[in-house]
Design a protein around this motif. Structure first.
Motif, short mmCIF file in Angstrom:
data_model
loop_
_atom_site.label_atom_id
_atom_site.label_comp_id
_atom_site.label_asym_id
_atom_site.label_seq_id
_atom_site.Cartn_x
_atom_site.Cartn_y
_atom_site.Cartn_z
N LEU A 1 0.71 -1.16 0.04
CA LEU A 1 0.09 -0.04 0.07
C LEU A 1 0.99 1.07 0.08
CD1 LEU A 1 -2.57 -1.47 2.40
CD2 LEU A 1 -3.17 -0.23 -0.11
N LYS A 2 0.23 2.20 -0.73
CA LYS A 2 0.78 3.58 -0.72
C LYS A 2 0.05 4.67 -0.06
CE LYS A 2 2.98 2.07 -5.19
NZ LYS A 2 3.17 2.44 -6.52
N PRO A 3 0.63 5.82 0.38
CA PRO A 3 -0.28 6.76 0.68
C PRO A 3 -1.32 7.25 -0.19
CG PRO A 3 2.12 7.08 1.31
CD PRO A 3 2.22 6.01 0.46
N GLU A 4 -0.86 7.21 -1.72
CA GLU A 4 -2.05 7.63 -2.63
C GLU A 4 -3.20 6.66 -2.60
OE1 GLU A 4 1.33 7.48 -3.02
OE2 GLU A 4 1.99 6.57 -4.97
N ASP A 5 -3.05 5.45 -2.01
CA ASP A 5 -4.07 4.50 -1.95
C ASP A 5 -5.10 4.90 -0.76
OD1 ASP A 5 -1.79 1.80 -2.46
OD2 ASP A 5 -3.25 2.55 -3.94
N THR A 6 -5.14 5.97 -0.14
CA THR A 6 -5.80 6.40 0.98
C THR A 6 -7.26 6.96 0.34
OG1 THR A 6 -4.10 7.13 2.57
CG2 THR A 6 -6.13 8.13 2.78
N TYR B 1 -23.42 0.83 -12.02
CA TYR B 1 -23.52 -0.24 -11.12
C TYR B 1 -24.94 0.41 -10.33
CZ TYR B 1 -18.92 -1.79 -12.14
OH TYR B 1 -18.15 -2.49 -12.71
N GLU B 2 -25.69 -0.89 -10.08
CA GLU B 2 -27.01 -0.51 -9.70
C GLU B 2 -26.90 -0.57 -7.91
OE1 GLU B 2 -29.80 -3.66 -10.35
OE2 GLU B 2 -31.41 -2.65 -9.57
N TYR B 3 -26.01 -1.18 -7.39
CA TYR B 3 -26.24 -1.42 -5.67
C TYR B 3 -24.50 -1.12 -5.48
CZ TYR B 3 -30.33 -3.90 -6.44
OH TYR B 3 -31.56 -4.62 -6.71
N TRP B 4 -24.63 -0.01 -4.20
CA TRP B 4 -23.37 0.13 -3.45
C TRP B 4 -23.50 -0.08 -2.10
CZ3 TRP B 4 -19.36 2.54 -6.19
CH2 TRP B 4 -19.49 2.81 -7.57
N GLY B 5 -22.30 -0.51 -1.68
CA GLY B 5 -22.04 -0.33 -0.21
C GLY B 5 -21.84 0.92 0.48
N GLN B 6 -21.68 1.03 1.68
CA GLN B 6 -21.32 2.33 2.48
C GLN B 6 -20.17 2.76 2.43
OE1 GLN B 6 -21.03 -0.48 3.91
NE2 GLN B 6 -19.84 -0.20 5.71
N GLY B 7 -19.31 2.10 2.09
CA GLY B 7 -17.78 2.42 2.12
C GLY B 7 -16.88 2.17 3.22
N THR B 8 -15.60 1.80 3.33
CA THR B 8 -14.95 1.71 4.26
C THR B 8 -13.63 2.49 4.11
OG1 THR B 8 -13.67 -0.06 5.69
CG2 THR B 8 -13.92 -0.52 3.33
N LEU B 9 -13.09 3.12 5.03
CA LEU B 9 -11.92 4.02 4.96
C LEU B 9 -10.89 3.29 5.02
CD1 LEU B 9 -10.79 6.95 4.96
CD2 LEU B 9 -11.06 7.23 7.41
N VAL B 10 -9.60 3.49 4.31
CA VAL B 10 -8.34 2.95 4.26
C VAL B 10 -7.52 4.28 4.27
CG1 VAL B 10 -6.60 1.90 2.84
CG2 VAL B 10 -8.99 0.83 2.99
N THR B 11 -6.80 4.18 5.27
CA THR B 11 -5.62 5.30 5.68
C THR B 11 -4.24 4.70 5.39
OG1 THR B 11 -7.32 6.51 6.72
CG2 THR B 11 -4.88 7.16 6.86
N VAL B 12 -3.37 5.11 4.59
CA VAL B 12 -2.10 4.76 4.53
C VAL B 12 -0.94 5.60 4.87
CG1 VAL B 12 -0.35 3.66 3.06
CG2 VAL B 12 -2.78 3.08 2.61
N SER B 13 -0.63 5.66 6.03
CA SER B 13 0.58 6.58 6.27
C SER B 13 1.90 6.42 5.57
CB SER B 13 0.60 6.69 7.93
OG SER B 13 1.09 5.48 8.26
N SER B 14 2.52 7.40 5.68
CA SER B 14 4.20 7.60 5.13
C SER B 14 4.99 7.23 6.03
CB SER B 14 4.28 8.76 4.17
OG SER B 14 4.10 9.82 5.18
#
Length: 127
Positions: free
Chosen positions: A84-89, A114-127
């Motif tokens: 993972l890279k910081p820009e993947d945040t 796309y018809e259906y969507w989830g609520q999202g999950t946060l990914v934070t990548v620190s440098s």
């Protein structure tokens, strides 16, 4: 309903596995995708997997690092994220559609397909 999970804080070079559990639909009838949205940016395509899991497509920026997979017996799609890279945040969203033509890049990468969507999950990548 799509329920995404697995996000969190990770250091650069680390790994995370996102999951998206589906309910209320016949999961094996749906192509499943992951999108992400970074702060101040538009939602962008990450990866898609066909109904059977036989075909997958990923965006160039994550090729070789991210892998999409699915388990139709568990009604779940996964996104394994390595190196993972910081820009993947971003907030990562799962999406589903029965008819999206995933062989065409402009279709599989279009939010509107796309018809259906989830609520999202946060990914934070620190440098």
């Amino acid at each position: 309903q799509l329920q995404a999970s697995g996000g969190g804080l990770v250091q650069a070079g680390g790994s995370l596995r996102l999951s998206c559990a589906a309910s209320g639909l016949t999961f094996s009838n749906y192509h499943m995708a992951w999108f992400r949205q970074a702060p101040g940016k538009e939602r962008e395509f990450v990866a898609v997997i066909s109904r059977s899991g036989g075909s997958t497509f990923t965006t160039d920026s994550v090729k070789g690092r991210f892998t999409i997979s699915r388990d139709n017996a568990k009604n779940t799609v996964y996104l394994q994220m390595n190196s993972l890279k910081p820009e993947d945040t971003a907030v990562y969203y799962c999406a589903a559609d029965r008819e999206v033509g995933i062989l065409a890049k402009r279709n599989r990468e279009s939010v509107g397909k796309y018809e259906y969507w989830g609520q999202g999950t946060l990914v934070t990548v620190s440098s």
